[in-house]
Design an enzyme around this catalytic site. Structure first.
Site, short mmCIF file in Angstrom:
data_model
loop_
_atom_site.label_atom_id
_atom_site.label_comp_id
_atom_site.label_asym_id
_atom_site.label_seq_id
_atom_site.Cartn_x
_atom_site.Cartn_y
_atom_site.Cartn_z
N HIS A 56 42.65 40.01 34.58
CA HIS A 56 40.84 41.11 34.40
C HIS A 56 40.05 39.35 33.79
O HIS A 56 40.44 38.47 32.50
CB HIS A 56 42.09 41.62 33.08
N CYS A 57 39.23 39.18 34.18
CA CYS A 57 38.13 38.59 33.17
C CYS A 57 37.12 38.33 32.67
O CYS A 57 36.55 39.46 33.05
CB CYS A 57 37.53 37.38 34.78
N PRO A 58 37.54 38.04 31.29
CA PRO A 58 36.42 38.82 30.72
C PRO A 58 35.13 38.31 31.13
O PRO A 58 33.56 38.53 30.22
CB PRO A 58 36.08 38.07 29.30
N SER A 61 33.96 40.57 33.41
CA SER A 61 34.69 41.94 33.28
C SER A 61 34.64 43.57 34.55
O SER A 61 34.19 44.04 35.00
CB SER A 61 32.79 42.52 32.63
#
Length: 198
Positions: A56-58, A61
């Protein structure tokens, strides 16, 4: 096997399958109420099961998985190339300024910082951005080479042999040239109230 459980009572937590001589399991997702395919994971941030879950890439998002991994890698490649281009141009212009005014050593750096602070900041920022971008790009090239996801690499799922590794050429071809998979989740579908209350 079917993706949903149609039996009586609670569903088994996992179904084992053999893939190229390696045992892989399809785990039951109690939130989505399906058996997740191998290499899938339920993302707590997106509240969705993601095929070939990488991470999950912040920064974007969003989850990076089967449908958008190629775009994530291309984003890394072009961001690295942009930072490298900016660094090289800023370095070239700095060297040209040094030759034009015949500055030497520490006097040049002090006067450059005083008279051209933007070029010093640009050179410093792009140089500092190159290191983490280069490391991240090299890591994802390694993952592509071995056809492994970040999640599998971190958790050590394939300690002996990765059944999904097709050889580096076919791994890259699978990422860059394969057709886009259809969407399995309809955007208007919501998680059932029973699942959401758990």
């Amino acid at each position: 096997p079917a993706r949903t459980f149609r039996g009586v009572g609670p569903p088994p937590t996992r179904i084992e399958e053999c893939l190229d001589g390696v045992k892989v399991s399809m785990k039951w997702c109690s939130t989505c109420e399906i058996y997740r395919p191998p290499r899938s994971k339920h993302c707590a941030f997106c509240n969705n099961c993601v095929l070939r879950f990488d991470h999950h890439c912040p920064w974007v998002s969003n989850c990076v998985g089967q449908r958008n991994y190629r775009y994530f890698v291309l984003f890394l490649v072009f961001t690295f190339l942009l930072a490298l281009y900016v660094f090289c141009v800023a370095l070239y212009l700095t060297i040209r300024m040094a030759h034009a005014v015949h500055f030497r050593g520490d006097k040049f750096i002090a006067s450059l910082a005083m008279w051209k602070p933007a070029s010093v900041l640009l050179l410093t920022f792009s140089g500092c951005a190159l290191l983490p971008l280069g490391n991240l790009l090299a890591f994802h090239m390694y993952l592509l080479w071995t056809n492994t996801t970040t999640n599998e690499e971190v958790t050590g799922v394939f300690e002996t042999r990765n059944p999904y590794n097709l050889g580096w050429k076919r791994n890259f071809r699978q990422l860059l040239c394969s057709t886009q998979e259809p969407v399995n989740v309809e955007m208007h579908d919501l998680v059932s109230p029973r699942s959401a209350s758990k």
